[in-house]
Write a protein that holds these residues in place. Structure first.
Motif, PDB file in Angstrom:
ATOM      1  N   VAL A 177      28.983  57.383  82.305  1.00 24.96           N
ATOM      2  CA  VAL A 177      27.977  56.331  82.127  1.00 24.96           C
ATOM      3  C   VAL A 177      26.587  56.948  82.102  1.00 24.96           C
ATOM      4  CG1 VAL A 177      27.044  54.170  83.050  1.00 24.96           C
ATOM      5  CG2 VAL A 177      29.463  54.718  83.384  1.00 24.96           C
ATOM      6  N   MET A 178      25.778  56.518  81.141  1.00 19.77           N
ATOM      7  CA  MET A 178      24.365  56.941  81.092  1.00 19.77           C
ATOM      8  C   MET A 178      23.547  55.944  81.929  1.00 19.77           C
ATOM      9  SD  MET A 178      24.054  57.962  77.062  1.00 19.77           S
ATOM     10  CE  MET A 178      22.317  58.393  77.208  1.00 19.77           C
ATOM     11  N   PHE A 179      23.536  56.155  83.242  1.00 17.66           N
ATOM     12  CA  PHE A 179      22.889  55.217  84.159  1.00 17.66           C
ATOM     13  C   PHE A 179      21.413  55.030  83.855  1.00 17.66           C
ATOM     14  CE2 PHE A 179      26.537  56.702  86.668  1.00 17.66           C
ATOM     15  CZ  PHE A 179      27.067  55.493  87.094  1.00 17.66           C
ATOM     16  N   MET A 180      20.712  56.122  83.564  1.00 19.04           N
ATOM     17  CA  MET A 180      19.255  56.068  83.382  1.00 19.04           C
ATOM     18  C   MET A 180      18.847  55.369  82.086  1.00 19.04           C
ATOM     19  SD  MET A 180      18.348  57.601  86.159  1.00 19.04           S
ATOM     20  CE  MET A 180      16.622  57.988  86.005  1.00 19.04           C
ATOM     21  N   SER A 181      19.804  55.089  81.209  1.00 20.14           N
ATOM     22  CA  SER A 181      19.473  54.443  79.935  1.00 20.14           C
ATOM     23  C   SER A 181      19.792  52.954  79.931  1.00 20.14           C
ATOM     24  CB  SER A 181      20.237  55.125  78.786  1.00 20.14           C
ATOM     25  OG  SER A 181      21.634  54.917  78.931  1.00 20.14           O
ATOM     26  N   LYS A 182      20.281  52.423  81.041  1.00 20.34           N
ATOM     27  CA  LYS A 182      20.670  51.015  81.115  1.00 20.34           C
ATOM     28  C   LYS A 182      19.486  50.169  81.592  1.00 20.34           C
ATOM     29  CE  LYS A 182      25.641  51.478  81.557  1.00 20.34           C
ATOM     30  NZ  LYS A 182      25.856  50.775  80.293  1.00 20.34           N
ATOM     31  N   GLN A 183      19.096  49.219  80.761  1.00 14.71           N
ATOM     32  CA  GLN A 183      17.947  48.356  81.066  1.00 14.71           C
ATOM     33  C   GLN A 183      18.170  47.568  82.354  1.00 14.71           C
ATOM     34  OE1 GLN A 183      15.206  48.102  78.908  1.00 14.71           O
ATOM     35  NE2 GLN A 183      14.102  46.618  80.139  1.00 14.71           N
ATOM     36  N   GLU A 184      19.388  47.086  82.575  1.00 15.15           N
ATOM     37  CA  GLU A 184      19.668  46.260  83.753  1.00 15.15           C
ATOM     38  C   GLU A 184      19.614  47.046  85.059  1.00 15.15           C
ATOM     39  OE1 GLU A 184      23.700  47.455  81.946  1.00 15.15           O
ATOM     40  OE2 GLU A 184      21.720  46.804  81.250  1.00 15.15           O
TER      41      GLU A 184
END
Length: 324
Positions: A177-184
């Motif tokens: 998962v690309m955590f830092m790219s998730k707006q939420e």
């Protein structure tokens, strides 16, 4: 100082002292000499405040002009046009809304967190463990926000420790998962990193306030049969109330000012979350729109002053605790 004071008294008894306060001048000089080290230590903070907070104030006139660097202060006067722009363009109104949301959430989380930590540390009786917890909790405060963002980026990178742990627990087929790219996840990251960095440092003030509470009050409450919870409600909390309220009043001044370094550092091509601070930077520094950026910052400062004044007024009426 003693001799000067005695001379002044003797002169007064003989009718020769006019009350022009030679003794007070001597006391002032001696006070200055006695506290010279404190004044020297205070000087850098006073100078930095003067240079970075007061000297730029005349520049606020830019918010009423269509500023052109070539014309300097001969730029045309536009009155309130820049302020109208702030409240009409969607990108500005969205930034204001985002700032309010993130500031209220940060205040709701970051204000009580140090109080809770201070109360928990105060209940620890093992002195070694207590010192270790205090040291570990306030050390992140000394890290720059760039370092904090770097640590978070490394931990939550697609091939970072968090993703490695998820793959290890879920098996080889687990998707990274690309955590830092998730707006939420943007606001949760802001809140978590803010708490992690500042909770320990903020608890120091409350721990100092707790230690200043008279121990005889706890002894009296214990004799009366009060348990730990009742002692907290009737002794600790009232003793902390002035500190809690005063710090809340001061925090209200920065309610409309979000953490620029953290929010700007967490932004990336996948994140679209502008606040007042980042928009002022992009409009003023990157795009050269100095007039609108200055107007934006002026509005932010006025709102902060109004919030501090209002909170102080309410606190004075409700609890009789206030800054002025």
């Amino acid at each position: 100082m003693g001799e000067t004071f005695l001379q002044a008294i003797k002169a007064k008894q003989q009718g020769g002292w006019t009350g022009k306060m030679p003794a007070k001048r001597a006391i002032g000089r001696n006070t200055l000499r006695r506290n010279i080290v404190i004044y020297i230590m205070l000087a850098p903070a006073v100078l930095s405040t003067l240079i970075f907070k007061y000297l730029p104030l005349p520049g606020l006139i830019l918010s009423f002009m269509d500023y052109n660097p070539l014309l300097q202060f001969k730029s045309p006067w536009v009155g309130l046009e820049n302020f109208k722009t702030i409240f009409t363009l969607p990108m500005f109104t969205d930034a204001i809304f985002n700032t309010v949301v993130i500031s209220v959430l940060t205040l709701a989380v970051l204000w009580p967190a140090p109080i809770i930590l201070a109360l928990l540390i105060n209940e620890v009786h093992n002195k070694v463990f207590k010192r270790v917890v205090q040291t570990v909790s306030y050390l992140p405060h000394f890290l720059a926000w760039v370092s904090v963002i770097g640590i978070a980026s490394s931990l939550f990178a697609i091939y970072g420790p968090v993703n490695d742990l998820l793959v290890m627990l879920g098996g080889e087929g687990t998707e990274r998962v690309m955590f830092m790219s998730k707006q939420e996840l943007f606001i949760p990251f802001v809140l978590i990193l803010s708490v992690w960095k500042e909770i320990g440092w903020g608890s120091i003030i409350y721990l100092a306030a707790i230690t200043s509470i008279d121990s005889q009050l706890y002894e009296a409450a214990n004799i009366d049969g009060a348990n730990r919870w009742q002692q907290f409600l009737h002794v600790t909390l009232p003793g902390l109330a002035p500190t809690i309220i005063m710090l809340l009043i001061l925090k209200m001044g920065s309610l409309f000012a979000s953490n620029f370094e953290l929010i700007y550092g967490l932004q990336n091509p996948f994140i679209n979350y502008e606040v007042v601070a980042t928009l002022v930077y992009k409009q003023g520094i990157l795009n050269g729109n100095y007039s609108v950026a200055t107007a934006f910052d002026l509005v932010q400062g006025l709102i902060g002053c109004i919030l501090v004044y209002t909170t102080n007024k309410i606190s004075k009426k409700v609890s009789d605790i206030s800054i002025w």
